[in-house]
Design a protein around this motif. Structure first.
Motif, PDB file in Angstrom:
ATOM      1  N   PRO A 181       0.821  -1.216   0.000  1.00  0.00           N
ATOM      2  CA  PRO A 181       0.000   0.000   0.000  1.00  0.00           C
ATOM      3  C   PRO A 181       0.854   1.266   0.000  1.00  0.00           C
ATOM      4  N   PRO A 182       0.221   2.428  -0.199  1.00  0.00           N
ATOM      5  CA  PRO A 182       0.969   3.691  -0.098  1.00  0.00           C
ATOM      6  C   PRO A 182       1.428   3.924   1.331  1.00  0.00           C
ATOM      7  N   TYR A 183       2.756   4.015   1.529  1.00  0.00           N
ATOM      8  CA  TYR A 183       3.249   4.139   2.899  1.00  0.00           C
ATOM      9  C   TYR A 183       4.201   5.318   3.107  1.00  0.00           C
ATOM     10  N   ILE A 184       4.359   6.170   2.107  1.00  0.00           N
ATOM     11  CA  ILE A 184       5.201   7.345   2.277  1.00  0.00           C
ATOM     12  C   ILE A 184       4.405   8.426   3.010  1.00  0.00           C
ATOM     13  N   ALA A 185       4.942   8.942   4.091  1.00  0.00           N
ATOM     14  CA  ALA A 185       4.273  10.022   4.817  1.00  0.00           C
ATOM     15  C   ALA A 185       4.317  11.305   3.986  1.00  0.00           C
ATOM     16  N   TYR A 186       3.340  12.168   4.210  1.00  0.00           N
ATOM     17  CA  TYR A 186       3.250  13.423   3.452  1.00  0.00           C
ATOM     18  C   TYR A 186       4.538  14.231   3.553  1.00  0.00           C
ATOM     19  N   ASP A 187       5.102  14.319   4.762  1.00  0.00           N
ATOM     20  CA  ASP A 187       6.292  15.155   4.942  1.00  0.00           C
ATOM     21  C   ASP A 187       7.564  14.491   4.423  1.00  0.00           C
ATOM     22  N   GLU A 188       7.460  13.270   3.890  1.00  0.00           N
ATOM     23  CA  GLU A 188       8.606  12.599   3.286  1.00  0.00           C
ATOM     24  C   GLU A 188       8.623  12.719   1.764  1.00  0.00           C
ATOM     25  N   MET A 189       7.539  13.210   1.180  1.00  0.00           N
ATOM     26  CA  MET A 189       7.423  13.213  -0.276  1.00  0.00           C
ATOM     27  C   MET A 189       8.496  14.063  -0.950  1.00  0.00           C
ATOM     28  N   ASP A 190       8.824  15.210  -0.362  1.00  0.00           N
ATOM     29  CA  ASP A 190       9.825  16.074  -0.992  1.00  0.00           C
ATOM     30  C   ASP A 190      11.211  15.440  -1.024  1.00  0.00           C
ATOM     31  N   GLY A 191      11.428  14.445  -0.207  1.00  0.00           N
ATOM     32  CA  GLY A 191      12.728  13.789  -0.168  1.00  0.00           C
ATOM     33  C   GLY A 191      12.891  12.673  -1.184  1.00  0.00           C
ATOM     34  N   LEU A 192      11.839  12.350  -1.915  1.00  0.00           N
ATOM     35  CA  LEU A 192      11.926  11.292  -2.921  1.00  0.00           C
ATOM     36  C   LEU A 192      12.679  11.771  -4.152  1.00  0.00           C
ATOM     37  N   THR A 193      13.213  10.849  -4.913  1.00  0.00           N
ATOM     38  CA  THR A 193      13.864  11.217  -6.169  1.00  0.00           C
ATOM     39  C   THR A 193      12.832  11.784  -7.135  1.00  0.00           C
ATOM     40  N   ARG A 194      13.301  12.577  -8.077  1.00  0.00           N
ATOM     41  CA  ARG A 194      12.388  13.160  -9.068  1.00  0.00           C
ATOM     42  C   ARG A 194      11.692  12.073  -9.876  1.00  0.00           C
ATOM     43  N   GLU A 195      12.412  10.972 -10.147  1.00  0.00           N
ATOM     44  CA  GLU A 195      11.819   9.874 -10.911  1.00  0.00           C
ATOM     45  C   GLU A 195      10.557   9.349 -10.238  1.00  0.00           C
TER      46      GLU A 195
ATOM     47  N   GLY B 134      -5.474 -18.176   7.934  1.00  0.00           N
ATOM     48  CA  GLY B 134      -5.027 -17.428   6.764  1.00  0.00           C
ATOM     49  C   GLY B 134      -4.038 -16.335   7.115  1.00  0.00           C
ATOM     50  N   ARG B 135      -3.176 -15.997   6.141  1.00  0.00           N
ATOM     51  CA  ARG B 135      -2.096 -15.044   6.385  1.00  0.00           C
ATOM     52  C   ARG B 135      -2.367 -13.693   5.742  1.00  0.00           C
ATOM     53  N   LEU B 136      -1.845 -12.653   6.379  1.00  0.00           N
ATOM     54  CA  LEU B 136      -1.819 -11.300   5.839  1.00  0.00           C
ATOM     55  C   LEU B 136      -0.363 -10.874   5.724  1.00  0.00           C
ATOM     56  N   LEU B 137       0.067 -10.452   4.525  1.00  0.00           N
ATOM     57  CA  LEU B 137       1.434  -9.999   4.282  1.00  0.00           C
ATOM     58  C   LEU B 137       1.394  -8.579   3.724  1.00  0.00           C
ATOM     59  N   LEU B 138       2.047  -7.652   4.425  1.00  0.00           N
ATOM     60  CA  LEU B 138       2.029  -6.250   4.030  1.00  0.00           C
ATOM     61  C   LEU B 138       3.449  -5.727   3.862  1.00  0.00           C
ATOM     62  N   GLU B 139       3.742  -5.169   2.696  1.00  0.00           N
ATOM     63  CA  GLU B 139       5.024  -4.499   2.539  1.00  0.00           C
ATOM     64  C   GLU B 139       4.980  -3.175   3.294  1.00  0.00           C
ATOM     65  N   THR B 140       6.107  -2.803   3.897  1.00  0.00           N
ATOM     66  CA  THR B 140       6.192  -1.555   4.640  1.00  0.00           C
ATOM     67  C   THR B 140       7.469  -0.815   4.280  1.00  0.00           C
ATOM     68  N   GLY B 141       7.521   0.447   4.693  1.00  0.00           N
ATOM     69  CA  GLY B 141       8.778   1.165   4.647  1.00  0.00           C
ATOM     70  C   GLY B 141       9.695   0.630   5.732  1.00  0.00           C
TER      71      GLY B 141
END
Length: 278
Positions: free
Chosen positions: A185-199, A234-241
């Motif tokens: 799922p989307p896991y980047i916090a709002y205040d972390e977005m500016d730190g991502l690469t331009r790509e 049953g299992r639940l698998l979630l990718e995280t930061g």
């Protein structure tokens, strides 16, 4: 111009534009234009390149200087040994997500659910690796599902995976249950977005990157409903930061799920949180 001359020119252009590892990207794009395997490109470098292909190559180099991802320029991304169509409407499949696949394949699976499927790479990989399993994948984005449908058809899995449009569990019929639920799922916090690469920041779908909050809202929503859609055991698998595993684990425990554990990726970073309906 010879291929070697074009490659040197492109490498210098990309490096001058500040593109990391410009030589690698130049080789990948030249192999794409010449339609040769990247590993065999060296064999073709002494040869003259068709002028029309030279123009195409230089245009791709210019677009890469604008930080458009390589996968968007060539339209493909390799994931778990298979090529997937990608576009700016889906999250680019990443090597670390293969940790989720490995965890899913560690136990038998007959019926799976992929939440927020994007390109379909997780659901379709599971179906391809588990010939006796079937699954459902959901996504809120109609454009993303168009890409997923194309990938499903390309891999010949039309009778194995159903794609449904809607948020998380909403499109499911009442009472549907699965022995495996997975999500990146989307896991980047709002205040972390500016730190991502331009790509990433400028060319991947924002809704697949961030919840515009603390990066944990998707886990709260999934955790709150997962138990009703899991079979016993049953299992639940979630990718995280890499810094979120502890918080996500707490969310799943609070939701009543058991056997919560954290799986690390090949770089030793926390990457997947696993839980089970006990």
């Amino acid at each position: 111009m010879k291929g070697s001359e074009l490659l040197a020119e492109a490498t210098a252009t990309l490096t001058g534009a500040g593109v990391p590892d410009g030589g690698r990207d130049a080789r990948r794009l030249l192999a794409h234009v010449l339609r040769v395997p990247p590993a065999r490109l060296t064999l073709f470098l002494p040869e003259e390149v068709d002028p029309d292909l030279t123009v195409i190559f230089r245009v791709l180099i210019e677009r890469r200087c604008e930080r458009i991802p390589i996968s968007h320029l060539i339209g493909r991304r390799l994931f778990y040994g298979r090529e997937f169509l990608v576009s700016r409407d889906v999250l680019d499949p990443r090597p670390e997500t293969e940790t989720l696949i490995e965890a899913a394949l560690s136990e038998p699976v007959s019926r799976f659910l992929d939440l927020g499927t994007g390109s379909g790479c997780i659901a379709l990989t599971l179906a391809a690796e588990l010939p006796n399993a079937t699954g459902i994948a959901t996504d809120l984005s109609h454009k993303a599902l168009d890409v997923a449908f194309w990938n499903r058809n390309s891999l010949g899995l039309t009778d194995r995976v159903a794609f449904l449009e809607g948020s998380w569990f909403v499109p499911l019929a009442r009472g549907q249950r699965f022995d495996l639920i997975v999500s990146n799922p989307p896991y980047i916090a709002y205040d972390e977005m500016d730190g991502l690469t331009r790509e990433v920041r400028d060319h991947e779908p924002r809704m697949a990157l961030t919840d515009e909050a603390d990066g944990l809202n998707a886990y709260r929503q999934i955790g709150a409903s997962a138990g009703r859609h899991l079979t016993p055991g049953g299992r639940l698998l979630l990718e995280t930061g890499p810094t979120q595993a502890e918080a996500v684990s707490a969310i799943l425990r609070a939701a009543g799920l058991g056997e919560v554990s954290v799986i690390r990726d090949l770089d030793g970073r926390d990457r997947v949180v696993s839980a089970r309906r006990t």
